[in-house]
Motif scaffolding. Sequence first.
Motif, PDB file in Angstrom:
ATOM      1  N   LYS A 306       0.824  -1.197   0.081  1.00  0.00           N
ATOM      2  CA  LYS A 306       0.118   0.044   0.044  1.00  0.00           C
ATOM      3  C   LYS A 306       0.795   1.309   0.098  1.00  0.00           C
ATOM      4  O   LYS A 306       1.985   1.280   0.601  1.00  0.00           O
ATOM      5  CB  LYS A 306      -0.946  -0.211   1.197  1.00  0.00           C
ATOM      6  CG  LYS A 306      -1.859  -1.172   1.256  1.00  0.00           C
ATOM      7  CD  LYS A 306      -2.967  -0.876   2.338  1.00  0.00           C
ATOM      8  CE  LYS A 306      -3.810  -2.375   2.570  1.00  0.00           C
ATOM      9  NZ  LYS A 306      -4.717  -2.143   3.475  1.00  0.00           N
ATOM     10  N   GLY A 307       0.324   2.356  -0.643  1.00  0.00           N
ATOM     11  CA  GLY A 307       1.173   3.475  -0.740  1.00  0.00           C
ATOM     12  C   GLY A 307       0.738   4.318  -1.725  1.00  0.00           C
ATOM     13  O   GLY A 307      -0.596   4.594  -1.504  1.00  0.00           O
ATOM     14  N   ARG A 308       1.105   5.253  -2.144  1.00  0.00           N
ATOM     15  CA  ARG A 308       0.510   6.388  -3.073  1.00  0.00           C
ATOM     16  C   ARG A 308      -0.001   5.844  -4.314  1.00  0.00           C
ATOM     17  O   ARG A 308      -1.343   6.380  -4.685  1.00  0.00           O
ATOM     18  CB  ARG A 308       1.552   7.540  -3.466  1.00  0.00           C
ATOM     19  CG  ARG A 308       2.146   8.191  -2.267  1.00  0.00           C
ATOM     20  CD  ARG A 308       3.356   9.192  -2.920  1.00  0.00           C
ATOM     21  NE  ARG A 308       3.813   9.920  -1.877  1.00  0.00           N
ATOM     22  CZ  ARG A 308       4.755  10.862  -2.144  1.00  0.00           C
ATOM     23  NH1 ARG A 308       5.542  11.199  -3.357  1.00  0.00           N
ATOM     24  NH2 ARG A 308       5.464  11.721  -1.138  1.00  0.00           N
ATOM     25  N   LYS A 309       0.363   4.845  -4.783  1.00  0.00           N
ATOM     26  CA  LYS A 309      -0.222   4.255  -6.009  1.00  0.00           C
ATOM     27  C   LYS A 309      -1.269   3.236  -5.456  1.00  0.00           C
ATOM     28  O   LYS A 309      -1.231   2.656  -4.461  1.00  0.00           O
ATOM     29  CB  LYS A 309       0.696   3.672  -6.884  1.00  0.00           C
ATOM     30  CG  LYS A 309       1.790   4.458  -7.552  1.00  0.00           C
ATOM     31  CD  LYS A 309       2.713   3.705  -8.506  1.00  0.00           C
ATOM     32  CE  LYS A 309       3.494   4.561  -9.291  1.00  0.00           C
ATOM     33  NZ  LYS A 309       4.552   3.973 -10.096  1.00  0.00           N
ATOM     34  N   ALA A 310      -2.293   3.047  -6.467  1.00  0.00           N
ATOM     35  CA  ALA A 310      -3.455   2.090  -5.968  1.00  0.00           C
ATOM     36  C   ALA A 310      -2.735   0.657  -5.948  1.00  0.00           C
ATOM     37  O   ALA A 310      -1.947   0.056  -6.640  1.00  0.00           O
ATOM     38  CB  ALA A 310      -4.362   1.996  -7.003  1.00  0.00           C
ATOM     39  N   PRO A 451       8.969  -2.477  -5.667  1.00  0.00           N
ATOM     40  CA  PRO A 451       9.978  -2.795  -4.917  1.00  0.00           C
ATOM     41  C   PRO A 451       9.744  -3.833  -3.755  1.00  0.00           C
ATOM     42  O   PRO A 451      10.552  -4.344  -3.245  1.00  0.00           O
ATOM     43  CB  PRO A 451       9.915  -1.454  -4.060  1.00  0.00           C
ATOM     44  CG  PRO A 451       8.664  -0.776  -4.160  1.00  0.00           C
ATOM     45  CD  PRO A 451       8.175  -1.290  -5.753  1.00  0.00           C
ATOM     46  N   CYS A 452       8.370  -4.177  -3.557  1.00  0.00           N
ATOM     47  CA  CYS A 452       8.022  -5.079  -2.715  1.00  0.00           C
ATOM     48  C   CYS A 452       6.802  -5.620  -3.006  1.00  0.00           C
ATOM     49  O   CYS A 452       5.702  -5.096  -3.455  1.00  0.00           O
ATOM     50  CB  CYS A 452       8.141  -4.833  -1.292  1.00  0.00           C
ATOM     51  SG  CYS A 452       7.737  -6.106  -0.163  1.00  0.00           S
ATOM     52  N   LEU A 453       6.687  -6.961  -3.180  1.00  0.00           N
ATOM     53  CA  LEU A 453       5.469  -7.764  -3.416  1.00  0.00           C
ATOM     54  C   LEU A 453       5.090  -8.822  -2.196  1.00  0.00           C
ATOM     55  O   LEU A 453       5.987  -9.289  -1.679  1.00  0.00           O
ATOM     56  CB  LEU A 453       5.440  -8.505  -4.826  1.00  0.00           C
ATOM     57  CG  LEU A 453       5.355  -7.755  -6.054  1.00  0.00           C
ATOM     58  CD1 LEU A 453       5.817  -8.795  -7.255  1.00  0.00           C
ATOM     59  CD2 LEU A 453       4.008  -6.969  -6.195  1.00  0.00           C
ATOM     60  N   ARG A 454       3.870  -8.838  -1.867  1.00  0.00           N
ATOM     61  CA  ARG A 454       3.485  -9.795  -0.904  1.00  0.00           C
ATOM     62  C   ARG A 454       3.050 -11.199  -1.333  1.00  0.00           C
ATOM     63  O   ARG A 454       1.806 -11.076  -2.010  1.00  0.00           O
ATOM     64  CB  ARG A 454       2.797  -9.288   0.323  1.00  0.00           C
ATOM     65  CG  ARG A 454       2.139 -10.430   1.507  1.00  0.00           C
ATOM     66  CD  ARG A 454       1.644  -9.661   2.630  1.00  0.00           C
ATOM     67  NE  ARG A 454       3.130  -9.001   3.413  1.00  0.00           N
ATOM     68  CZ  ARG A 454       2.939  -8.280   4.338  1.00  0.00           C
ATOM     69  NH1 ARG A 454       1.640  -8.061   4.935  1.00  0.00           N
ATOM     70  NH2 ARG A 454       4.279  -7.885   4.985  1.00  0.00           N
ATOM     71  N   ILE A 455       3.399 -12.326  -1.025  1.00  0.00           N
ATOM     72  CA  ILE A 455       2.661 -13.502  -1.457  1.00  0.00           C
ATOM     73  C   ILE A 455       1.725 -13.801  -0.339  1.00  0.00           C
ATOM     74  O   ILE A 455       2.036 -14.373   0.754  1.00  0.00           O
ATOM     75  CB  ILE A 455       3.800 -14.739  -1.749  1.00  0.00           C
ATOM     76  CG1 ILE A 455       4.854 -14.361  -2.538  1.00  0.00           C
ATOM     77  CG2 ILE A 455       3.080 -15.998  -2.060  1.00  0.00           C
ATOM     78  CD1 ILE A 455       5.950 -15.496  -2.823  1.00  0.00           C
ATOM     79  N   GLU A 456       0.413 -13.702  -0.544  1.00  0.00           N
ATOM     80  CA  GLU A 456      -0.854 -13.860   0.366  1.00  0.00           C
ATOM     81  C   GLU A 456      -0.819 -15.047   0.671  1.00  0.00           C
ATOM     82  O   GLU A 456      -1.302 -15.445   1.850  1.00  0.00           O
ATOM     83  CB  GLU A 456      -1.858 -12.838  -0.206  1.00  0.00           C
ATOM     84  CG  GLU A 456      -1.663 -11.414  -0.449  1.00  0.00           C
ATOM     85  CD  GLU A 456      -1.392 -10.699   0.944  1.00  0.00           C
ATOM     86  OE1 GLU A 456      -1.718 -11.290   1.916  1.00  0.00           O
ATOM     87  OE2 GLU A 456      -1.099  -9.543   0.717  1.00  0.00           O
ATOM     88  N   GLY A 457      -0.844 -16.078  -0.401  1.00  0.00           N
ATOM     89  CA  GLY A 457      -1.530 -17.350  -0.139  1.00  0.00           C
ATOM     90  C   GLY A 457      -1.161 -18.332  -1.416  1.00  0.00           C
ATOM     91  O   GLY A 457      -0.957 -17.552  -2.519  1.00  0.00           O
TER      92      GLY A 457
END
Length: 625
Positions: A306-310, A451-457
């Motif tokens: 989450k940040g400035r971009k959607a 810069p960063c991605l989260r592997i949710e499941g």
Amino acid sequence: MAGIALPLQDFIASLDPSSLPKILQICSGVYFQGSVYEISGSEVSFSTGDLIKVIGIELQSVSSHSHIIVFSGLFKVVPEQMPYSSVEEMMSLRPVGQESFLPFTFHSHTKMTLDTFTLGAGKALTVIAIEKHEGKEDQVRCHVKGEAEASAEVRIPLSSRGQFYECESEECYTLKEIMSSPFLRSRRFCLVKKTNCERVLVLSPVYQIQAIMNLRKNVLRFPSSLEVDVVDVSDLCKDVHFMTPLSLKEVLSRPDESLPGVVEILEEPHAGSLFKCNWLQGLTKRAHLVLHKKGTKAMALLSSMKGRKAQQFFLVSQQYGGRIRRRPRDFNSVYELYVASTQTKGLTVSVTRNCEEVEEEGLPGLSVGERLEIVSCTRMDLPGEKEEVKQLDEKEEVRLPLYMQGHFVEVLGDNKKYKLSQLGKEFSLPLDVKVVSRDTELESDPLVGFPCLRIEGAMLEPTIQASFLDKPDYCFELPANWLSMSVCYTEEPLPWPDGQCPKSSVEWVTEVSEKFFYEFQKQRNSGEAPPPRPPKRDLSSSKSSKARSKPAKKSSKHQDKITPTEQFSAMTLNKKRAPTKNPFSPAGPTSDVTACVDSDHDYETLDESLASMVKSASFIAARWE
């Protein structure tokens, strides 16, 4: 040859479901505004000459004189009032080859003479069987009762003429038995009561018809009570092709020999789609697709930070060829540390923001740069006491309440590059990663640059590999459980020579919407308990606690470091911190509880078992010196 035109209601009522499908042609009927019937919100248009392929019928209701019959009792057949002119006529109206409708009782209006035997008028005759002998006239074998319980059997030729009347039968039937027999459906009935039967009922079944119309590609559902006449043209229209709509799940259930094949989209995905990928725009009505193969694929759901971009979300197949490096995770509370530690053994973090020590609430002080190794999560019950920290080889144990807010970053021990399939085997999810080298087989890799991605499941998904007809070498995967659309197979040939399937590239990354993410989380976390909320703090005590915490911080430079654990039992799930005295403690004053109720804020209440757990939970970490 075409049959005789019949009302739709009569034809369906006499139809044997095992003879389906049937092709009917509309002959005539009552039409309004171009013969459009508005049924359950869908228009059904019939014109003279239309062909209908009936593929199923289902009994919806039974009516009598326009009244719906809702009755679970028994019915009796009402005898016909009109006489039969011969025994043959009377027996011809009985169901052929159904012994269950025998015996059958009738009587003659006039005297009958049979060889040496004479039967009086009105004598009841019970038909037991129909006897056929080669070279002789067919006869009915009947049982007749005489005087003083005497009985005899007589044989009556089918050609015998006279006035014959049907007698009332004691046989009873359920509504289901009546509706399942074409013979019984044509009779009149009365309800079986302890007294005499009530008024005569003519039962009319109403069926829901499932049909496919020529040049219309969706399954129609309409009642058999429509006022149209139809004729059976099944034998004349054997070669007429009716398209059958299929969902993606139905395509998966078809034999493997059905793929590859060309299909036409009959119903495109709904407007509020779960997908945001490029190929979704091409899934329009009447568009053609090539379905290459089907299978079950392991997939991972990734999200951007989450940040400035959607925020963006991606569904990625395990065959994704990019190289991935782990990224340290950020944690904003001790509870987040606890959840991560249950999935990652030996989790080590570094403090990224100073935390003030609040002795009254058991909050230890933490400094930027301190490294914490997660040891365990225990329960403590120390109201009004303090616990000294144990010094162990440059380490000390520090107890962090689960409700404590803080800022931590994970300390990683390697800088290795992984494939997506390797990450799922070696680490627990969720996991923060960065794509450091793109998948060279993709035209454009959308995962590169974040810069960063989260592997949710991860999930196992049944998919169909498809492509557009004009680009058979560019393939994408259709997740059958998440994409609602209908297609039908066409006679169109495959866009390549027989046996020469072209080499294709597959889009392993599919961008999905935020709605997809929340639906995925809902399915995955359906039984997960919510995190504890920090306790609420009394405004009067918060000022004094701050004043006391400042000198304590100065004196700590000249004393051994101590972790304050006083009043851990004052924890609660309310939004603000609790007052010094615990409202959940048996010794706590009732005035504190009243103050919480009268507060301007709306706080949630606790279940007793949950309050007992929360007020005794603390987190133990080893702090490096």
